[in-house]
Design a protein around this motif. Sequence first.
Motif, PDB file in Angstrom:
ATOM      1  N   ASN A  60     -31.298  11.549  42.345  1.00 61.51           N
ATOM      2  CA  ASN A  60     -31.334  10.138  41.556  1.00 61.51           C
ATOM      3  C   ASN A  60     -30.263   9.269  41.803  1.00 61.51           C
ATOM      4  OD1 ASN A  60     -33.893  10.566  40.424  1.00 61.51           O
ATOM      5  ND2 ASN A  60     -33.181  11.820  38.607  1.00 61.51           N
ATOM      6  N   TYR A  61     -28.998   9.689  42.185  1.00 61.23           N
ATOM      7  CA  TYR A  61     -27.948   8.979  42.433  1.00 61.23           C
ATOM      8  C   TYR A  61     -28.150   8.285  43.643  1.00 61.23           C
ATOM      9  CZ  TYR A  61     -25.413  11.490  38.607  1.00 61.23           C
ATOM     10  OH  TYR A  61     -25.013  12.122  37.328  1.00 61.23           O
ATOM     11  N   VAL A  62     -28.816   8.712  44.489  1.00 61.48           N
ATOM     12  CA  VAL A  62     -29.140   7.897  45.819  1.00 61.48           C
ATOM     13  C   VAL A  62     -30.019   6.644  45.274  1.00 61.48           C
ATOM     14  CG1 VAL A  62     -30.245   8.102  48.161  1.00 61.48           C
ATOM     15  CG2 VAL A  62     -28.801   9.856  47.475  1.00 61.48           C
ATOM     16  N   VAL A  63     -30.781   7.005  44.523  1.00 63.78           N
ATOM     17  CA  VAL A  63     -31.603   5.730  44.240  1.00 63.78           C
ATOM     18  C   VAL A  63     -30.910   4.882  43.413  1.00 63.78           C
ATOM     19  CG1 VAL A  63     -33.630   5.203  42.478  1.00 63.78           C
ATOM     20  CG2 VAL A  63     -33.912   7.435  43.946  1.00 63.78           C
ATOM     21  N   ASN A  64     -30.023   5.144  42.582  1.00 62.38           N
ATOM     22  CA  ASN A  64     -29.278   4.304  41.635  1.00 62.38           C
ATOM     23  C   ASN A  64     -28.273   3.579  42.628  1.00 62.38           C
ATOM     24  OD1 ASN A  64     -26.309   4.302  40.061  1.00 62.38           O
ATOM     25  ND2 ASN A  64     -28.230   3.725  38.843  1.00 62.38           N
ATOM     26  N   GLU A  65     -27.570   4.219  43.689  1.00 63.70           N
ATOM     27  CA  GLU A  65     -26.604   3.628  44.446  1.00 63.70           C
ATOM     28  C   GLU A  65     -27.246   2.395  45.543  1.00 63.70           C
ATOM     29  OE1 GLU A  65     -22.771   3.715  46.509  1.00 63.70           O
ATOM     30  OE2 GLU A  65     -23.538   4.739  44.643  1.00 63.70           O
ATOM     31  N   ILE A  66     -28.715   2.629  45.640  1.00 65.21           N
ATOM     32  CA  ILE A  66     -29.389   1.710  46.457  1.00 65.21           C
ATOM     33  C   ILE A  66     -29.902   0.571  45.382  1.00 65.21           C
ATOM     34  CG2 ILE A  66     -31.449   1.079  47.850  1.00 65.21           C
ATOM     35  CD1 ILE A  66     -31.080   4.136  48.495  1.00 65.21           C
ATOM     36  N   VAL A  67     -30.371   0.741  44.333  1.00 63.21           N
ATOM     37  CA  VAL A  67     -30.995  -0.395  43.770  1.00 63.21           C
ATOM     38  C   VAL A  67     -30.069  -0.977  42.892  1.00 63.21           C
ATOM     39  CG1 VAL A  67     -33.306   0.806  43.650  1.00 63.21           C
ATOM     40  CG2 VAL A  67     -31.707   1.059  41.720  1.00 63.21           C
ATOM     41  N   ASP A  68     -28.823  -0.396  42.556  1.00 64.81           N
ATOM     42  CA  ASP A  68     -27.962  -0.949  41.690  1.00 64.81           C
ATOM     43  C   ASP A  68     -26.680  -1.844  42.287  1.00 64.81           C
ATOM     44  OD1 ASP A  68     -29.091  -0.373  39.227  1.00 64.81           O
ATOM     45  OD2 ASP A  68     -27.464   0.614  38.451  1.00 64.81           O
ATOM     46  N   ALA A  69     -26.920  -1.733  43.578  1.00 65.53           N
ATOM     47  CA  ALA A  69     -25.667  -2.275  44.568  1.00 65.53           C
ATOM     48  C   ALA A  69     -25.611  -3.787  44.074  1.00 65.53           C
ATOM     49  CB  ALA A  69     -26.128  -2.159  46.048  1.00 65.53           C
ATOM     50  N   ASP A  72     -23.861  -3.731  40.869  1.00 66.52           N
ATOM     51  CA  ASP A  72     -22.437  -2.984  40.843  1.00 66.52           C
ATOM     52  C   ASP A  72     -21.342  -3.832  41.301  1.00 66.52           C
ATOM     53  OD1 ASP A  72     -23.575  -0.673  39.843  1.00 66.52           O
ATOM     54  OD2 ASP A  72     -23.687   0.236  41.830  1.00 66.52           O
ATOM     55  N   ILE A  73     -21.534  -5.110  41.856  1.00 68.18           N
ATOM     56  CA  ILE A  73     -20.548  -5.816  42.332  1.00 68.18           C
ATOM     57  C   ILE A  73     -19.791  -6.359  41.462  1.00 68.18           C
ATOM     58  CG2 ILE A  73     -21.895  -7.771  42.768  1.00 68.18           C
ATOM     59  CD1 ILE A  73     -20.442  -8.040  45.453  1.00 68.18           C
ATOM     60  N   HIS A  74     -20.469  -6.386  40.191  1.00 73.59           N
ATOM     61  CA  HIS A  74     -20.128  -7.204  39.143  1.00 73.59           C
ATOM     62  C   HIS A  74     -19.173  -6.333  38.051  1.00 73.59           C
ATOM     63  CE1 HIS A  74     -22.149 -10.853  40.125  1.00 73.59           C
ATOM     64  NE2 HIS A  74     -23.150 -10.097  40.194  1.00 73.59           N
ATOM     65  N   HIS A  75     -19.027  -4.954  38.397  1.00 74.08           N
ATOM     66  CA  HIS A  75     -18.431  -3.823  37.536  1.00 74.08           C
ATOM     67  C   HIS A  75     -16.965  -3.764  38.269  1.00 74.08           C
ATOM     68  CE1 HIS A  75     -17.593  -0.111  35.542  1.00 74.08           C
ATOM     69  NE2 HIS A  75     -18.430  -0.286  34.645  1.00 74.08           N
ATOM     70  N   PRO A  76     -15.829  -3.829  37.386  1.00 79.51           N
ATOM     71  CA  PRO A  76     -14.448  -3.483  37.920  1.00 79.51           C
ATOM     72  C   PRO A  76     -14.335  -2.318  38.590  1.00 79.51           C
ATOM     73  CG  PRO A  76     -14.622  -3.192  35.473  1.00 79.51           C
ATOM     74  CD  PRO A  76     -15.933  -3.770  36.042  1.00 79.51           C
ATOM     75  N   HIS A  80     -16.481  -0.817  43.867  1.00 89.84           N
ATOM     76  CA  HIS A  80     -15.739  -0.112  45.132  1.00 89.84           C
ATOM     77  C   HIS A  80     -16.637   1.066  45.541  1.00 89.84           C
ATOM     78  CE1 HIS A  80     -12.288  -2.251  44.232  1.00 89.84           C
ATOM     79  NE2 HIS A  80     -12.133  -1.967  42.964  1.00 89.84           N
ATOM     80  N   ARG A  81     -18.057   1.208  45.117  1.00 88.83           N
ATOM     81  CA  ARG A  81     -18.998   2.279  45.529  1.00 88.83           C
ATOM     82  C   ARG A  81     -19.258   2.048  47.014  1.00 88.83           C
ATOM     83  NH1 ARG A  81     -23.044   3.071  40.462  1.00 88.83           N
ATOM     84  NH2 ARG A  81     -21.616   4.721  39.386  1.00 88.83           N
ATOM     85  N   PRO A  82     -19.418   3.024  48.002  1.00 94.56           N
ATOM     86  CA  PRO A  82     -19.506   3.093  49.448  1.00 94.56           C
ATOM     87  C   PRO A  82     -20.665   1.918  49.854  1.00 94.56           C
ATOM     88  CG  PRO A  82     -19.135   5.315  48.751  1.00 94.56           C
ATOM     89  CD  PRO A  82     -19.370   4.488  47.341  1.00 94.56           C
ATOM     90  N   LEU A  83     -21.905   1.979  49.074  1.00 92.61           N
ATOM     91  CA  LEU A  83     -22.884   1.044  49.527  1.00 92.61           C
ATOM     92  C   LEU A  83     -22.553  -0.514  49.264  1.00 92.61           C
ATOM     93  CD1 LEU A  83     -25.696   0.874  50.880  1.00 92.61           C
ATOM     94  CD2 LEU A  83     -26.871   0.966  48.564  1.00 92.61           C
ATOM     95  N   VAL A  84     -21.980  -0.654  48.121  1.00 99.86           N
ATOM     96  CA  VAL A  84     -21.324  -2.002  47.886  1.00 99.86           C
ATOM     97  C   VAL A  84     -20.270  -2.742  48.703  1.00 99.86           C
ATOM     98  CG1 VAL A  84     -20.340  -3.702  46.203  1.00 99.86           C
ATOM     99  CG2 VAL A  84     -21.947  -1.701  45.390  1.00 99.86           C
ATOM    100  N   GLN A  85     -19.501  -1.489  49.342  1.00100.89           N
ATOM    101  CA  GLN A  85     -18.711  -1.796  50.156  1.00100.89           C
ATOM    102  C   GLN A  85     -19.013  -1.823  51.579  1.00100.89           C
ATOM    103  OE1 GLN A  85     -15.057  -2.699  49.539  1.00100.89           O
ATOM    104  NE2 GLN A  85     -15.959  -2.704  47.479  1.00100.89           N
ATOM    105  N   GLY A  86     -20.292  -1.542  51.852  1.00101.87           N
ATOM    106  CA  GLY A  86     -20.865  -1.556  53.272  1.00101.87           C
ATOM    107  C   GLY A  86     -20.209  -0.441  53.988  1.00101.87           C
ATOM    108  N   LYS A  87     -19.917   0.691  53.485  1.00103.60           N
ATOM    109  CA  LYS A  87     -19.254   1.934  54.166  1.00103.60           C
ATOM    110  C   LYS A  87     -20.262   3.033  54.553  1.00103.60           C
ATOM    111  CE  LYS A  87     -14.610   1.565  51.958  1.00103.60           C
ATOM    112  NZ  LYS A  87     -13.738   2.018  51.044  1.00103.60           N
ATOM    113  N   TYR A 204     -23.548  -7.380  35.203  1.00102.88           N
ATOM    114  CA  TYR A 204     -23.776  -6.035  35.692  1.00102.88           C
ATOM    115  C   TYR A 204     -24.988  -5.464  35.037  1.00102.88           C
ATOM    116  CZ  TYR A 204     -23.383  -0.943  35.616  1.00102.88           C
ATOM    117  OH  TYR A 204     -23.350   0.413  35.643  1.00102.88           O
ATOM    118  N   ARG A 205     -25.193  -5.881  33.737  1.00100.18           N
ATOM    119  CA  ARG A 205     -26.507  -4.922  33.082  1.00100.18           C
ATOM    120  C   ARG A 205     -27.072  -5.975  32.308  1.00100.18           C
ATOM    121  NH1 ARG A 205     -26.858   0.361  32.117  1.00100.18           N
ATOM    122  NH2 ARG A 205     -24.521   0.848  32.025  1.00100.18           N
ATOM    123  N   LEU A 206     -28.469  -6.262  33.009  1.00 97.74           N
ATOM    124  CA  LEU A 206     -29.096  -7.182  32.334  1.00 97.74           C
ATOM    125  C   LEU A 206     -29.628  -7.067  30.768  1.00 97.74           C
ATOM    126  CD1 LEU A 206     -31.609  -7.869  35.112  1.00 97.74           C
ATOM    127  CD2 LEU A 206     -29.524  -9.159  34.785  1.00 97.74           C
TER     128      LEU A 206
END
Length: 297
Positions: A60-69, A72-76, A80-87, A204-206
């Motif tokens: 479920n965190y895999v799903v969240n990491e992808i759809v929330d990217a 997440d860029i607007h959250h302090p 820094h999460r890996p997908l947002v950072q392109g890592k 960050y959260r609609l």
Amino acid sequence: MTAYLRALRLERWPRSAAIILGSATFFFLHQDFLSSFRPLETAFLLALSFLLTWAISTANYVVNEIVDAPYDIHHPAKRHRPLVQGKIKKVPFILLGIGLTAAGLGLAVVFFSRSFVLSLLALLGAGFIYNVKPVRTKDIPFLDAISESANNPIRFLIGWYAFAPRHLFPPLSLLLAWWSFGNFLMTAKRLSEFRLLRDKAADYRLSHKRYSRNLLLFGMIASATVFLTTFLVFVLSLRLYRNLIIFPLLLLYLFLFFRKTLEEREVMEEPESLLRNPLIALLTLVLAGLFALSVFL
């Protein structure tokens, strides 16, 4: 590889350990079943059910990491999460999530009952309902916290059906209490975001577009009230009067969460961060110890 492991959020394993409460409650309420399981068998089933729950939660965190990217860029912290950072790359990450899901469900079918498998599927489904459009309850005020906290009773059911026959269902009052306590924590997280992110909270959260500080405070108070009421119903309906001793401690526990949420100077990424408060951590251990004593006394 380190980035992929970080994206899986393996450090959130304590959430999956919540299944222990379901298993412990089953044996507490149905002590005649204790003789049906040998100690090693009990340990094996409990450990395996934890690992399978952890696997599905991680998927479920895999799903969240992808759809929330994009959000997440607007959250302090979450920017820094890996997908947002392109890592990390999406395709291998998705395959990793599929592998975890297949392994978790496959082993569940082999070792556990249909009720256990259905509970595990409910945990997976709850993740999709919360994260993925067209439903994506994460964007709907109050329903976002309610649906996210649904993982609490689902994990309880997983722990329960690791040992319980399918015809035995846990007390509804206890499930509602556990659900409402989770909702209390999830609403606290949203209040923290609303307070500290201010005008950027809705980026960050609609759901923050329709929240207010007073509405979120009301949500916390309502959740705490439902939690305490349903816990009392559980205790009184089953005549577990000795458990009333923890009621004042629960009131103090909720008060400390309230105060800490309103005093936080950093955005609460997850409610577990409140356990860094020594008094809250100590009270958590005391409550867990008192529950354990009530099982064996």
